[in-house]
Every structure is written in structure tokens, then in C-alpha cells.
Motif scaffolding. Structure first.
Motif, PDB file in Angstrom:
ATOM      1  N   LEU A  55       0.834  -1.210   0.000  1.00  0.00           N
ATOM      2  CA  LEU A  55       0.000   0.000   0.000  1.00  0.00           C
ATOM      3  C   LEU A  55       0.865   1.254   0.000  1.00  0.00           C
ATOM      4  CD1 LEU A  55      -2.874  -0.986   2.462  1.00  0.00           C
ATOM      5  CD2 LEU A  55      -3.085  -0.453   0.029  1.00  0.00           C
ATOM      6  N   ILE A  56       1.952   1.216   0.796  1.00  0.00           N
ATOM      7  CA  ILE A  56       2.850   2.388   0.858  1.00  0.00           C
ATOM      8  C   ILE A  56       3.471   2.637  -0.521  1.00  0.00           C
ATOM      9  CG2 ILE A  56       5.043   3.215   1.834  1.00  0.00           C
ATOM     10  CD1 ILE A  56       4.126   1.721   4.459  1.00  0.00           C
ATOM     11  N   VAL A  57       3.928   1.559  -1.157  1.00  0.00           N
ATOM     12  CA  VAL A  57       4.534   1.690  -2.500  1.00  0.00           C
ATOM     13  C   VAL A  57       3.509   2.265  -3.470  1.00  0.00           C
ATOM     14  CG1 VAL A  57       5.454   0.368  -4.464  1.00  0.00           C
ATOM     15  CG2 VAL A  57       6.244  -0.131  -2.149  1.00  0.00           C
ATOM     16  N   LEU A  58       2.267   1.794  -3.338  1.00  0.00           N
ATOM     17  CA  LEU A  58       1.209   2.260  -4.228  1.00  0.00           C
ATOM     18  C   LEU A  58       0.961   3.764  -4.033  1.00  0.00           C
ATOM     19  CD1 LEU A  58      -0.925   1.139  -6.277  1.00  0.00           C
ATOM     20  CD2 LEU A  58      -2.523   1.101  -4.374  1.00  0.00           C
ATOM     21  N   ILE A  59       0.911   4.156  -2.751  1.00  0.00           N
ATOM     22  CA  ILE A  59       0.657   5.577  -2.457  1.00  0.00           C
ATOM     23  C   ILE A  59       1.803   6.437  -2.991  1.00  0.00           C
ATOM     24  CG2 ILE A  59       0.461   7.256  -0.551  1.00  0.00           C
ATOM     25  CD1 ILE A  59      -1.058   4.900   0.958  1.00  0.00           C
ATOM     26  N   ILE A  60       3.032   5.948  -2.755  1.00  0.00           N
ATOM     27  CA  ILE A  60       4.199   6.721  -3.229  1.00  0.00           C
ATOM     28  C   ILE A  60       4.161   6.847  -4.754  1.00  0.00           C
ATOM     29  CG2 ILE A  60       6.735   6.682  -3.427  1.00  0.00           C
ATOM     30  CD1 ILE A  60       6.743   5.400  -0.590  1.00  0.00           C
ATOM     31  N   SER A  61       3.810   5.739  -5.405  1.00  0.00           N
ATOM     32  CA  SER A  61       3.792   5.774  -6.875  1.00  0.00           C
ATOM     33  C   SER A  61       2.658   6.648  -7.411  1.00  0.00           C
ATOM     34  CB  SER A  61       3.694   4.361  -7.437  1.00  0.00           C
ATOM     35  OG  SER A  61       2.464   3.801  -7.051  1.00  0.00           O
ATOM     36  N   LEU A  62       1.662   6.911  -6.572  1.00  0.00           N
ATOM     37  CA  LEU A  62       0.559   7.765  -7.009  1.00  0.00           C
ATOM     38  C   LEU A  62       0.936   9.243  -7.021  1.00  0.00           C
ATOM     39  CD1 LEU A  62      -2.625   6.161  -5.394  1.00  0.00           C
ATOM     40  CD2 LEU A  62      -2.061   6.311  -7.809  1.00  0.00           C
ATOM     41  N   ILE A  63       1.970   9.585  -6.254  1.00  0.00           N
ATOM     42  CA  ILE A  63       2.355  11.005  -6.172  1.00  0.00           C
ATOM     43  C   ILE A  63       2.728  11.555  -7.553  1.00  0.00           C
ATOM     44  CG2 ILE A  63       4.011  12.625  -5.145  1.00  0.00           C
ATOM     45  CD1 ILE A  63       3.906  10.761  -2.622  1.00  0.00           C
TER      46      ILE A  63
END
Lengths: 325, 732
Positions: B699-707
Motif C-alpha cells: 500500500l505504501i509503495v502504491l501511495i508513493i507511486s501515485l504522487i
């Protein structure tokens, strides 16, 4: 439209007869009624008399497709093919070789099959269209590029790998959901999470790419240019105008699948221990149960024809220019 | 579009809430966590649970717990010993001559025309609760004349409001023997039994005639009341005694009395299940058995799970008080004299795939497991003397290994009707002997069975009377005795035999053409290729070309029946612990071709056949052993089989599973098992803590990649439209 539907129903009859004939021919090329009897009766201490008796009771003691000893029309009707086929057209599937009522088995097993197939279909459609639209939105950027790379990678992996890998990671290593099994009522939910998730992921690569292609084709049309010229944002152009107009090809692929959802998945159900129709079909093939195989193939082809008719009807609903004559 | 996104996380949370207890991956309801339940798995659904039809090992797992034939095998004693189950004492065979005069010394008397077994059943044994026995206040059966209306909402026997029971009587045993000849049932032993039980063949013809007449008048699936038609070979003497009369002498018949084929079936149950409405709802005796055993089948959904629960009417039985000398040290007599059964419920889940079965065993969700070849190295290590033990990983989980040699044999047969390799000529015999030496089964067991097997010296499996161990037991055609163990003869010895057979160095001495033999096998997948390659190499040692003729199972069976195979793989799992049950596989009159018997090699040696006839009626003892030894010598010389190997079973059990002693003939052993449910629950929680960090990391990777995605999105929304040409360029 009514006339069109009636006509399609009449067209379906020769198709179903043809499918039935092909199934019959393929099945009896590799199996004989004697093989079927021995498979059911076992291999230990089975006498030829027992085999004959088994065939007589189930009507497999007649010629396959042509009865040379009979008179007139009974040359064709006193055959295994005719006797086993006619009843299906009135949805009397008869009994499996183990004596159980096939229609009852189908109705019992339909629900577990739908339990996987319906969420996979709905969540899949929703997520694939969404991701495809997002990729269209980000077209010609590195997001689109890596999206396509990811899609190709997902397409390149075998479906079996997703199942085994998913069971290993999520079930075995992380202990999030049961590896396999099925429960009644709400208890079934925890068993469905993994197969649904894997079903959605395994179909993602090809579906997203296909939808993306549809959307890209759509955005090159004049009305999109007009919408942009009117000052609408790209988000509004895509999600409000392009999506609506791309519905016809999406419907072509989606609606035809809907009736087939009832038949379940052959591989998934076996691996996850889901007692659905896919698993039923596999068991029937393994035990050389012609009655069940024939019923499932018949239902499959019937549902496919229904799917095609529904697709045609849905065209008229989403595009007023189309009329079914 | 916003609404589904909003509720998507909820969809994923629902199942997690549905999971109960601390273990999210627990496939069973949390309420069952510390209950006295045995958990197992099955891969293939049972075809038949009617005791007259059921014959497969996956069926007997269930039927043996429910039905009680007259006899059973002692759980702990070896060699396998018959003891009474539902009867007072083991029946003694009484012999009679043609005139009905009793012969006092039937064992040696040649005048024996009939054998009679008089069987006295124990009183006060009741059936499990079942709607077939339910009666109203007037004493009439409640559910014997069901209408469509009565069956609304009925999907299984448990859905009926009332149940009843009744005492077991001798009539029920006789009724079941009559059912062997029932025209609509297919008992696999009818053919065999009609040769022995007096009048059974004629009885079958009578029932067939009656059933045909009855179906003309009343339609299909009408109840055929067997009580109206007497059978000479099975008669009721009184409420608790019945008599079985068989033709001539058949000492092995007593073993059949320990199999569900001879378990009691009450007429009420047959009457109940013959109702058309129930048949249409798939409610049949073949699906919902009724017995007097320690357990009853309360749920039968063989596509998902089959559940056995303690029979509340069980007559009671005590755990054995005597066993073998090692049993005390193994803790197998700790429960001596205690009331059976120990386990309240057994849940068997259908799990077709070995990977998921294995993983669920390791997670503690199955109490026992076999070992597949892909998980063998993970589970088992072989010690210095070839002794198998569990690996450190398994030991850390408290898992124990139990090994046993079942009463089975896997062999490669030569078709004795084949003009090249078959027959009794000196040339063919020597050719078969040469091949017997060349095919190294020690190597085979080591490579393909992970050491789980004993190379066979003859057809009889270890643990069966007549089997000889040590130097006396070796096959002198194939082995020498060296350093206190059998040593396979050298390949040179095989080559000499081959030359004597007329094929020096694998070439036909007459034609100078290479010797080509054909190995008929069922269609093999990629994983079996190495197996077949190995077999080719064994023949190659003698410069014989082995051609593999792979076909599907049906065609293979057909070839065997018609005698068109040359060399083939086969196996046998014994019905009872008597050498007759192995030696009959090579008895001439039992040939496949022509007689449709179990002698797949079509071996026919008059001397052997005579000895077989003599041996089969003898009591175990030195005299019988002598005859068996002679028969084995004949077989080894004639070499109609490559004797192959006797497989070894390796089964893993968790620490909470007690009172385990493999018994390959007693299948009703669930009543002896004990489970420590508290220990199991503790271990399950310990082994199945949910691991959430990978999901959190994802989830953290996903959020970071959404930036950066958001950044691009905002820039695009603020920017001008994309030229149409660019859009088309990206349309790939």
C-alpha cells in the motif's frame, strides 16, 4: 426485435444439434460404453455380465448412431445418440452414471460457481475499464508506457502460476485467507477472496490492453475534438463522453460472457476446492460420465447463444441507431 | 464512478470479518476450534457408500466407520487377526457331505459338499437414528409413503423431523446377502459369491424376473421386498442367529465377513430409500448410509466435505487390552479398556490438489498427511541404515512419521500368450529370467519411490502367511545371498541366460535381427517420461530394444482383456490376509483372456494350478507353507512377472494425533484414534499468525507511486489538449 429473437432461437436449434453431435462423436471416439461401464463398476472382480447389465440399464447397449437391425425411422431413433439427445432439448438431463440427478446437481453447484465468476466479472470489468481509461488519460507518458509493459507481463504469465503463486503467498506465507475450501452462506466469503483476486489479476493484462485500444480509437474521433474545443477537461471528456461511446465494443465482450458465468471455471474451482460446475465438469471428464459431459457442453453452447442474443439486444439499448430487423 | 471506489475496501474487509478467531486462514468455523474433531482430506469423491457396491479404498474410509460386518481385524495384533465385531464369537465352519451329513473332520475330508457358518449376533445393538425407522403413535412408519408435498424442504435425511431406531437382527444380515443379487445393484463380488453361496445365482435370476414383472405393473424404482424370496445360502435361524451355506470348502470366506459387503442393512432403510421422490432428490442409500457403527454420516457433500459424527446409539466397545510387545512402549495400550470411540466428529474436506493438502497439513488444518514425491525431501530424511525419519523442520512442528507395508504389490507382467515372450518353452523362460535380473528394482525404488518400497521376491506381500523373509525367502533366479542380504545377480549372468534363450547379445540367433520387445503402458505425462526412460535402460543392459506403446487407460484395459499386450505394469491390493489372495493372480482358470479373471499375465501351469487348489483349502501351518514354497519356486522359475516391489506407506501425523498404528486391512480404525484438540488449537494459532507487513508495504509503495501520477494528472488538467496526431501515435 421480437421477430429477430424468435428467428435467433430457431437458428439455435441446428447449432445445438451440431454441438451435441460433435460432443457425441468426440466422446465415443475415445470411450466405448464398455469403458464407461468398467470405469463405474471398478476394475476388481468385474464380470462381463455385470458390464452388460450396466449398459442395459442405462441404454448404452444400443448402436451408437445407426441401428441397422431396426425398421424404418427407428433405425435412427433406437440409438444411443437419439435417446440421449432428445431429452436434453426439453431440459431433461437425466441421471449421471452414478445414478444422481444431473439437473439437481447443476442447480446446487451453480451458486458456488457464480460466487467466483460474478465478482471476478464485475470487479474485473470495473477495474479493467478504469485502468484502461487512466492509461488513456496518461497516454504518451511514462505511466502509459509502464502500464503497457505491466499488461504485457501480466499476459505472459500462465494462469496456473497466478493460482499457485497466490495460494503460496497469500494463503501459505501470509496466512491471510484459507488456501482452499468452501463454506456455506457468509462463511463462503473468506474462501472466495483469493480465487476472485487471482481471477481479476490473471485477466487484467489482456483486458486492460484491449479496452485501452478501444478508448484510444475513440478519442481520435471528431466529437472528442469538439468536446475539447468546448473547453471540457480531459477527465470529463474521457469519463463522460468517450466511455459512453466506447460501450458498444465493451458490451460485445462483456454481455456474451454473462450467461457463461453460471458454468464456472474448470481450473480455478479444482485448485481452490470450490464445488461448482467447473469442478463438476472436470470430474465428469475424468470419470468418463458422458451424461454429465453432454449436459454441460449443451448448457455451455446454449448459454453462449443466449449471450450472443443478449449482446444484440444490448446494442439497441446503448445505440439507438441500431435496429434489430 | 465514485461510489464503487468508496465501497471497494469494504468488499475486501467483509471476508476478513467473516474469518473468525485469530487465524484468518482457518478454513473451519471458529466455534469448532477446541472441539474433539478429526480433520482429514480426500481427493476423489466416493462413488458408492452402499455396502453392497462399495469396494474402493476411498469409499471404505467412510463405510467402515458406519457399517458393522460380523468380524473385524484386531487393531494392534500382528499378523492380522480376526475378532468378533457385532457377533458373539468367530463362527466355526461346519462341513457337510452331499447327503447333508455332518463331517467331523472337514479339513481333511474330501467328501465336503457344503460348509455352513452359523453366526450369533450380540443382542441390544441398535441402528443410528434415522427417519426410515420413525413411527407414529399407531406404530406405522412415518416416512415410508412420502408424497411430493411431504418432500417440500427435504434435501437430505437430516431434514426429516422425526427419527427412530431399532435393534439389529439376524434378518438384516441375511437381507444384505440377498442384496448381493439385487437386479438394480451392481455388487462387484456377486460373480465370486454366486460361485460359493448356495442358490445365489438362481436367486439373482428370480429377482430379475420379479423385478421385471413388478416394473411393468408399478413402474421404475419400486421396492423389491427381498424378505418375500428365500435364499437357501443365507437363512435366519432366530432373531439373533443366521446361517450361511456355501458350496464345498472356501476357508477364505471368513475374511469376507470382515468386509462391508456382509454388513447388515435393515429392510426399512431399503424401503425408505426406494421412494421415487427421494431418488429424484438424490437421497439414496448409496449416498446416505445407515449402520450400527461408531459413527454416522451427518453431512455428505462430497464436492466439499463429508462429516462423520459419533453415533449416539453405538453399542459400545472397549479399546484393546492386548497387542504386540512394542505397543506398550509406543503408548498404544495407554487407553486399554476405555470406551470407544474417542473422537466426537470427523470432518473430511475435498481437496483435489496435493499442494493445498500438504500446505494445509503444515498449517495444522489437517491432522495427518501422506507424502508426495515433491514434498518428500522437505518431510523425510534417510538415516545411515536407510531408516527413514522426519526432517528437523518437521520435528520442530512435532510431526511424526509412521511407515508400514500395505498388503499390496506392483509388478510388471509378461503376457504368457505372447508368441515371443510368453509360453512355457525353455527359450521364453530364460528370456524372462534374464530380464528379471536386468531390471533393477532396488534402483527403481530408490529413484522413483524415495526408498518407499521393498523389492519383491515373489507375489506374496510381507505380513501375509506364506511370505518368507531372509535367505529362505529370496528369489534364487534373480538374487544370491551375500553378507546376510539378497544381492541381485550380475548382468553377465543375465546375458548368459539371454544367450541360452537364443538371443546372444540381444540379437536373434536365427535371424540375426535385434530383439525388440513392447512395453504397454497407459498414456504417460511428462513426469513419467523418466520412469519409462529408466525401464528402457534396464532392457538396454541386455541390448534389448524396448518400445513403449503408450495408450489411454481404456485401450490399455482392452489390450489386457484381449491379451494383446506384451509387457505391462499392473498391481494388486489384497482383500484379505491370506496367500490365496495373491497366488490366485496366477491361477490358470483365473486368466484374463477367455475367463475374464484377475490373472492378467494369463499364466497357466497345471502343476501350479493343482497346488493352488490344494493350498487354498488348507489351514495355515507348516504343511501349507510347504505347498506355498513349492508354488513360489515354480513361479520364480517360470517368471511370468517381474516381481516388482511391495510399496511402503509413509504417513505424517501431528503431535496431537494419538493411538496410531497402521493397519492396512482394518479400515474401521477411527474409533481408536484420539485427538488433543487444545494442543492443536494452540499450535494452529502459533503457526498461522497473519502476516500483514507485505500488504502494508504494498500500500505504501502504491501511495508513493501515485504522487507522480497525481503530478502528471494536475499538469495535464491545467495544460492544453493533446494534438490528435500524438494520440494516434500512441494508439498501439
Amino acid at each position: 426485435m421480437f421477430n429477430y429473437i424468435i428467428r435467433r432461437i430457431f437458428y439455435a436449434v441446428p447449432i445445438l444439434i451440431g454441438v451435441n453431435l460433435v460432443t457425441f462423436a468426440l466422446f465415443f471416439v475415445v470411450n466405448t460404453p464398455d469403458d464407461m461401464a468398467r470405469m463405474q463398476l471398478g476394475i476388481k472382480r468385474i464380470t462381463p455380465e455385470a458390464v452388460i447389465k450396466w449398459k442395459q440399464e442405462r441404454g448404452y447397449d444400443k448402436p451408437l448412431i445407426f441401428n441397422a437391425e431396426a425398421e424404418g425411422v427407428t433405425k435412427l431413433t433406437r440409438t444411443i445418440f437419439f435417446e440421449k439427445s432428445v431429452s436434453m432439448f426439453i431440459f431433461d438431463f437425466g441421471r449421471a452414471d452414478d445414478g444422481r440427478d444431473i439437473a439437481r446437481e447443476i442447480t446446487t453447484r451453480m451458486l458456488p460457481s457464480l460466487g467466483i465468476a460474478l465478482p471476478v466479472f464485475l470487479l474485473g470489468l470495473l477495474s479493467y475499464v478504469t485502468f484502461a481509461l487512466l492509461m488513456t488519460f496518461f497516454r504518451a507518458t511514462y505511466i502509459d508506457l509502464w502500464g503497457v509493459v505491466l499488461c504485457v507481463a501480466l499476459m505472459s504469465i500462465s494462469g496456473l502460476f497466478y493460482i499457485i503463486g497466490g495460494q503460496f503467498l497469500i494463503g501459505k506465507l501470509w496466512h491471510i485467507v484459507p488456501i482452499s475450501g468452501y463454506g456455506n452462506g457468509l462463511d463462503a466469503t473468506k474462501f472466495l477472496v483469493l480465487p476472485v483476486l487471482i481471477g481479476v489479476i490473471s485477466g487484467a493484462g489482456s483486458s486492460i490492453r484491449w479496452y485501452r485500444t478501444i478508448f484510444l480509437e475513440e478519442i481520435s474521433k471528431d466529437y472528442v475534438r469538439t468536446a475539447r474545443a468546448k473547453g471540457l477537461s480531459e477527465r470529463v471528456v474521457l469519463f463522460r463522453h468517450v466511455l459512453k461511446n466506447a460501450m458498444i465494443p465493451i458490451l460485445t465482450g462483456a454481455v456474451v460472457i454473462v450467461p457463461l458465468l453460471f458454468l464456472g471455471s474448470l481450473v480455478s474451482e479444482s485448485f481452490f476446492g470450490i464445488p461448482g460446475l467447473g469442478s463438476y465438469t472436470i470430474d465428469a471428464i475424468n470419470s468418463q460420465d458422458f451424461s454429465v459431459v453432454r449436459a454441460m457442453v449443451f448448457l455451455g453452447s446454449l448459454f453462449y447463444i443466449i449471450g450472443l442474443v443478449l449482446t444484440d439486444i444490448s446494442y439497441t439499448l446503448v445505440d439507438p441507431r441500431i435496429k434489430l430487423e | 464512478m465514485k461510489v464503487p471506489y468508496k465501497y471497494l475496501p469494504v468488499l475486501f474487509l467483509v471476508p476478513l470479518f467473516a474469518c473468525s478467531g485469530d487465524s484468518w486462514n482457518n478454513p473451519y468455523p471458529a466455534t469448532d476450534a477446541d472441539k474433539n474433531i478429526l480433520y482429514g482430506a480426500f481427493a476423489e469423491r466416493p462413488k458408492h457408500l452402499d455396502p453392497v457396491q462399495s469396494y474402493s479404498s476411498n469409499e471404505i474410509l467412510f463405510t467402515a466407520q458406519i457399517y458393522e460386518p460380523p468380524l473385524q481385524y484386531h487393531y494392534l495384533k500382528r499378523p492380522y487377526t480376526l475378532v468378533p465385531l457385532s457377533i458373539e464369537k468367530i463362527p466355526i465352519a461346519q462341513y457337510f457331505d452331499e447327503n447333508g451329513k455332518q463331517l467331523l473332520d472337514g479339513n481333511s475330508d474330501q467328501r465336503v459338499a457344503y460348509t455352513v457358518y452359523e453366526i450369533v449376533i450380540k443382542p441390544s445393538i441398535n441402528y443410528q437414528p434415522h427417519p426410515a425407522f420413525a413411527k407414529n403413535d399407531q406404530g406405522k412408519f412415518l416416512y415410508h409413503n412420502l408424497t411430493t408435498k411431504d418432500l417440500v424442504g427435504i434435501f437430505k435425511p437430516n431434514d426429516f423431523s422425526y427419527t427412530g431406531t431399532r435393534e439389529l437382527t439376524a434378518e438384516d444380515y441375511v437381507f444384505q446377502i440377498k442384496r448381493l443379487a439385487h437386479p438394480t445393484l451392481h455388487s462387484p463380488i456377486f460373480g465370486l459369491m454366486s460361485e460359493y453361496i448356495v442358490g445365489l445365482k438362481e436367486y439373482s435370476a428370480t429377482l430379475k424376473r420379479v423385478a421385471t414383472e413388478q416394473s411393468k405393473e408399478e413402474g421404475k424404482n419400486t421396492y423389491l421386498d427381498l424378505n418375500n424370496y428365500p435364499l437357501e445360502g443365507a437363512q435366519v435361524v432366530n432373531a439373533h442367529t443366521y446361517r450361511i451355506k456355501i458350496k464345498g470348502k472356501y476357508p477364505q470366506f471368513i475374511y469376507w465377513l470382515a468386509m462391508p459387503f456382509f454388513a447388515p442393512v435393515p429392510w426399512e432403510v431399503e424401503r425408505f430409500y426406494t421412494q421415487q421422490g427421494l431418488i429424484e432428490k438424490n437421497i439414496t442409500l448409496d449416498w446416505y448410509p445407515v449402520g450400527t457403527g461408531a459413527y454416522m454420516l451427518t453431512e455428505n457433500d462430497p464436492n466439499r466435505a463429508m462429516i462423520l459424527e459419533k453415533n449416539p446409539n453405538f453399542h459400545g466397545e472397549a479399546y484393546p487390552s492386548e497387542g504386540m510387545p512394542n505397543d506398550i512402549a509406543a503408548g498404544l495400550l495407554a487407553d486399554a479398556g476405555k470406551s470407544l470411540p474417542f473422537i466426537d466428529k470427523a470432518v473430511f474436506s475435498r481437496d483435489k490438489e496435493s499442494i493445498s493438502r500438504w500446505n494445509k497439513f503444515l498449517q495444522g488444518y489437517y491432522d495427518a498427511s501422506g507424502i508426495g514425491s515433491d514434498s518428500f525431501d522437505q518431510a523425510v530424511q534417510l538415516m545411515g541404515q536407510g531408516e527413514a525419519t522426519v526432517t528437523e523442520e518437521m520435528k520442530a512442528q512435532g510431526i511424526r512419521l509412521q511407515t508400514s507395508v500395505p498388503t499390496s504389490t506392483y509388478y510388471v507382467g509378461f503376457n504368457m500368450l505372447d508368441p515371443l515372450i510368453g509360453g512355457s518353452s525353455d527359450s521364453a523362460r530364460k528370456l524372462r529370467q534374464a530380464i528379471s535380473i536386468a531390471v533393477d528394482y532396488e534402483e527403481y525404488v530408490s529413484i522413483f519411490s524415495n526408498g518407499r518400497g521393498i523389492p519383491a521376491q515373489g507375489p506374496i506381500a510381507p505380513g501375509i502367511a506364506g511370505y518368507r523373509d531372509g535367505q529362505k525367502g529370496i528369489n534364487s533366479v534373480v538374487y544370491d545371498w551375500e553378507n546376510e542380504q539378497p544381492k541381485r545377480k550380475s548382468i553377465e549372468a543375465a546375458k548368459i541366460l539371454l544367450a541360452e534363450a537364443g538371443y546372444p547379445n540381444g540379437m536373434d540367433a536365427k535371424t540375426n535381427a535385434p530383439l525388440v520387445l513392447y512395453f504397454d503402458v497407459t498414456a504417460h505425462g511428462a513426469e513419467d517420461k523418466s520412469n519409462l526412460d529408466w525401464m528402457r535402460k534396464q532392457f538396454q543392459k541386455l541390448n534389448i530394444q524396448l518400445v513403449v506403446r503408450s495408450t489411454d487407460y481404456n485401450r490399455f484395459q482392452d489390450k489386457i482383456r484381449k491379451g494383446n499386450a506384451q509387457i505391462f505394469e499392473w498391481g494388486w491390493n489384497a482383500d484379505y490376509p491370506d496367500p490365496e489372495n495373491f497366488l490366485f493372480l496366477l491361477h490358470g482358470p483365473q486368466r484374463k483372456v477367455g475367463n475374464d479373471g484377475e490373472n492378467a499375465a494369463n499364466y497357466d501351469n497345471p502343476e501350479y494350478d493343482n497346488l493352488f487348489e490344494k493350498m487354498k483349502n488348507m489351514e495355515n501351518g507348516p504343511e501349507r507353507q510347504e505347498v506355498i514354497d513349492r508354488m513360489i519356486v515354480i513361479l520364480r522359475q517360470d517368471a511370468p512377472w517381474l516381481w516388482g516391489y511391495h510399496p511402503k506407506d509413509f504417513v505424517l501425523y501431528h503431535a496431537w494425533y494419538e493411538n496410531i498404528k497402521p493397519n492396512k486391512l482394518a479400515h474401521n480404525n477411527m474409533k481408536y484414534f484420539r485427538i488433543d484438540a487444545n494442543l492443536r488449537e494452540k499450535k494452529r494459532k502459533e503457526w498461522n499468525e497473519p502476516v500483514l507487513w507485505p500488504i502494508a508495504s504494498g500500500l505504501i509503495v502504491l501511495i508513493i507511486s501515485l504522487i507522480p501520477v497525481m503530478f502528471v494528472y494536475r499538469r495535464r488538467e491545467r495544460g492544453v489538449g493533446i494534438p490528435n496526431s500524438r494520440a494516434q501515435d500512441s494508439n498501439v
